[in-house]
Design a protein around this motif. Structure first.
Motif, mmCIF file in Angstrom:
data_model
loop_
_atom_site.group_PDB
_atom_site.id
_atom_site.type_symbol
_atom_site.label_atom_id
_atom_site.label_comp_id
_atom_site.label_asym_id
_atom_site.label_seq_id
_atom_site.Cartn_x
_atom_site.Cartn_y
_atom_site.Cartn_z
ATOM 1 N N GLY A 155 0.771 -1.232 0.000
ATOM 2 C CA GLY A 155 0.000 0.000 0.000
ATOM 3 C C GLY A 155 0.800 1.278 0.000
ATOM 4 N N SER A 156 2.105 1.209 0.233
ATOM 5 C CA SER A 156 2.909 2.425 0.273
ATOM 6 C C SER A 156 4.354 2.090 -0.048
ATOM 7 N N PHE A 157 5.131 3.133 -0.309
ATOM 8 C CA PHE A 157 6.558 2.937 -0.573
ATOM 9 C C PHE A 157 7.252 2.392 0.671
ATOM 10 N N ASP A 158 6.912 2.957 1.828
ATOM 11 C CA ASP A 158 7.511 2.470 3.072
ATOM 12 C C ASP A 158 7.171 1.004 3.306
ATOM 13 N N ALA A 159 5.956 0.585 2.919
ATOM 14 C CA ALA A 159 5.552 -0.808 3.111
ATOM 15 C C ALA A 159 6.431 -1.754 2.298
ATOM 16 N N VAL A 160 6.845 -1.313 1.108
ATOM 17 C CA VAL A 160 7.746 -2.128 0.284
ATOM 18 C C VAL A 160 9.095 -2.286 0.989
#
Length: 217
Positions: A33-38
């Motif tokens: 859901g987000s860049f940080d999640a990746v």
């Protein structure tokens, strides 16, 4: 992602090329859901690498390894011309942007939350759920500017040329986003392999080339 569920784009092509070089099958997950999640998925060991226009940040490099950049882009702003003119109050718009005191929209849980806080300390950084929401916030004058890389700013203006009437683009020439591959922290050999692959098949993309690739999706 296409209607048939296939993932396309520069990062998907790079992931497939790496898998071919490693002689392994690639499994591309596009549901984070987000860049940080990746980045967090790689840090936690759920994924071996992360390819999602990830910029290196001080926080991220503490938790994952990064490859050498595969694309380097300048930071950029899309701003409300009237709001900047009011802030400038007769001085140059460049000075008003450099010392911006208004609201800047960024994608929540992206590198630009950190970049915005650091580079525009007098502004109020407003995290928004998606890039489309950030663009809408600018159009509705809920923020005075939105902040991302030059490719994404150019893509917004290319997709909606009428925005040029009320909104201007500014490249932050002294700030760069190093788009890199996130690699699990214990995977030093994988990092070495990926860096070798990037060096063996170097490609320097211009913003125009990236826009052309995006338009082919």
């Amino acid at each position: 992602m296409r209607g048939d569920g296939s993932v396309v784009g520069l990062e998907a092509d790079l992931a497939r090329a790496l898998a071919e070089a490693l002689k392994v099958k690639v499994l591309i997950r596009a549901d984070y859901g987000s860049f940080d999640a990746v980045a967090e998925a790689v840090a936690s060991g759920h994924e071996d690498i992360g390819l999602s226009k990830l910029s290196q940040t001080y926080y991220r490099v503490l938790h994952v390894r990064f490859s050498q950049p595969y694309v380097t882009l300048h930071h950029a702003l899309l701003y409300d011309r009237n709001a900047i003119a009011d802030l400038a109050n007769g001085s140059s718009p460049e000075d008003a942007l450099r010392n911006f005191r208004g609201k800047i929209g960024v994608i929540a849980k992206s590198a630009y939350v950190d970049f915005g806080t650091r580079n525009f300390p007098q502004a109020q950084i407003v995290p928004l759920s998606t890039w489309d929401e950030a663009i809408l916030a600018l159009k509705e004058h809920r923020v005075g500017a939105i902040y991302r890389d030059e490719f994404e700013i150019h893509r917004v203006l290319q997709s909606d040329p009428a925005l040029n009437v009320h909104f201007g683009a500014a490249i932050v020439s002294d700030q760069k986003a190093f788009l890199s591959i996130a690699i699990c922290d214990s995977c030093s050999k994988l990092q070495q392999f990926i860096n070798y692959h990037l060096a063996e098949y170097p490609t320097v993309y211009t913003v125009d080339q990236l826009l052309n690739l995006a338009n082919q999706k």
